[in-house]
Design a protein around this motif. Structure first.
Motif, PDB file in Angstrom:
ATOM      1  N   LEU A 235      22.072  99.128  54.716  1.00 39.51           N
ATOM      2  CA  LEU A 235      21.352 100.364  54.418  1.00 39.51           C
ATOM      3  C   LEU A 235      21.245 101.258  55.646  1.00 39.51           C
ATOM      4  O   LEU A 235      21.219 102.485  55.535  1.00 39.51           O
ATOM      5  N   THR A 236      21.141 100.647  56.812  1.00 40.25           N
ATOM      6  CA  THR A 236      21.033 101.361  58.075  1.00 40.25           C
ATOM      7  C   THR A 236      22.007 100.748  59.074  1.00 40.25           C
ATOM      8  O   THR A 236      22.588  99.694  58.830  1.00 40.25           O
ATOM      9  N   ASP A 237      22.148 101.422  60.216  1.00 38.55           N
ATOM     10  CA  ASP A 237      22.989 100.865  61.276  1.00 38.55           C
ATOM     11  C   ASP A 237      22.255 100.807  62.613  1.00 38.55           C
ATOM     12  O   ASP A 237      22.877 100.779  63.666  1.00 38.55           O
ATOM     13  N   ASP A 238      20.914 100.793  62.566  1.00 39.18           N
ATOM     14  CA  ASP A 238      20.143 100.729  63.799  1.00 39.18           C
ATOM     15  C   ASP A 238      20.209  99.320  64.387  1.00 39.18           C
ATOM     16  O   ASP A 238      20.549  98.358  63.708  1.00 39.18           O
ATOM     17  N   ALA A 239      19.879  99.200  65.649  1.00 39.96           N
ATOM     18  CA  ALA A 239      19.938  97.913  66.341  1.00 39.96           C
ATOM     19  C   ALA A 239      18.875  96.976  65.788  1.00 39.96           C
ATOM     20  O   ALA A 239      17.741  97.392  65.518  1.00 39.96           O
ATOM     21  N   PRO A 240      19.203  95.692  65.621  1.00 38.43           N
ATOM     22  CA  PRO A 240      18.210  94.744  65.107  1.00 38.43           C
ATOM     23  C   PRO A 240      17.130  94.443  66.137  1.00 38.43           C
ATOM     24  O   PRO A 240      17.390  94.466  67.346  1.00 38.43           O
TER      25      PRO A 240
END
Length: 325
Positions: A235-240
């Protein structure tokens, strides 16, 4: 007949919000706050519920912050959020139960369309509002007399591929413990996280908080875990968010109940490991005279404690997860 009735109050880009009603006559007049976030690209649907117990404010606060997070970061798919499910109990600070029928929604899954208010609401949420969800997340933690460790629950079914995905979802949280309920466990049933997997649907439940007060650490625990699931789903591509806690895997937990009505003086805290026979607390009767000790029945990890000193016989005082041998 349309099962759900949405009254849209506002919209800002991908985010819309308003009130959710249900066509079922038992729920007439109920209007729950909701948020919907839709990305322009197709993708998985994530459903998030909080406030099944309306004093568990860290979970509800995290749900509100997740609304803003996904409104900004969502690249594909959709997210639906109910930030407070037990709305009838919200302003009366009801503990554990819905005041309409006195039932605890947390143990009523998969719901009952022919039941009273609470089982009908659970049924409508699971089978109408979230019926198309790829993952259902139920956020909890810390009613008015509770201290709850930061832990996650998920149900295993014996289907290897399905269970591997369930584990992967649950392990997105940075937890003190992850309860992977074994296939044959029967003492902890009735939660959405237990029942939906038997219907082929992925579900995760997170606990973390204490005493109905804001705790930023617990808010972050819920927020980061769900945000990580959003990333895992694409859903997103932000850093975990990273992990720093023990993430101890256990396969069940049991109740330690109050042997008397009287006073209880805790010796342990949520998240603590205890040995078999270790003193969990001391007991006194209503006159303040000693009534013995409460001892750990086995080596375990304390997941929850009731930290109010006045107790009732048979009351659920401590959740204790057996530690692996």
């Amino acid at each position: 007949m349309t099962a759900l009735n949405k009254h849209v109050i506002g919209q800002d880009g991908a985010l819309s919000w308003g009130t959710l009603g249900f066509a079922h006559p038992t729920l007439a007049g109920l209007e729950l706050p909701y948020f919907d976030i839709h990305a322009p690209l197709p993708g998985p649907h994530l459903a998030i519920v909080a406030g099944m117990h309306p004093n568990e404010v860290d979970a509800m606060e995290a749900a509100l912050r997740l609304k803003a997070h996904f409104a900004k970061k969502l690249l594909r798919g959709s997210v639906s959020i109910l930030p407070v499910l037990n709305l009838p109990g919200l302003y009366s600070h009801a503990e554990f139960v819905c005041p309409v029928d006195g039932k605890n929604m947390n143990f009523l899954a998969p719901g009952d369309s022919q039941g009273s208010f609470s089982p009908v609401l659970v049924h409508q949420v699971l089978h109408e509002w979230a019926k198309d969800a790829d993952v259902f997340i139920d956020l909890h933690g810390g009613d008015l007399r509770e201290e709850v460790a930061r832990f996650v629950m998920c149900q295993l079914t014996g289907n290897e591929a399905f269970d591997a995905r369930t584990r992967e979802l649950a392990h997105q949280f940075d937890a003190d413990s992850i309860v992977e309920f074994a296939v044959g466990q029967t003492n902890n049933r009735g939660r959405a996280t237990n029942e939906l997997p038997w219907l082929g649907r992925h579900a995760v439940m997170a606990e973390g908080g204490a005493n109905g007060v804001f705790d930023q650490v617990c808010i972050d625990f819920h927020f980061n875990g769900v945000a990580n699931i959003g990333r895992l789903l694409g859903l997103t591509d932000d850093a975990p968010a990273g992990k720093t806690r023990r993430n101890q895997v256990v396969n069940n937990f049991a109740k330690v109940e109050a042997p008397i009505s009287g006073r209880f003086y805790l010796d342990v805290a949520a998240g603590e490991e205890v040995a078999a026979g270790q003193r969990l607390g001391t007991l006194k009767d209503i006159f303040g005279d000693s009534a013995g000790e409460l001892l750990a029945p086995y080596p375990g990890l304390v997941l929850m404690v009731v930290n109010h000193p006045i107790i009732n016989q048979g009351e659920w005082l401590i959740s204790l997860a057996p530690l692996p041998a």
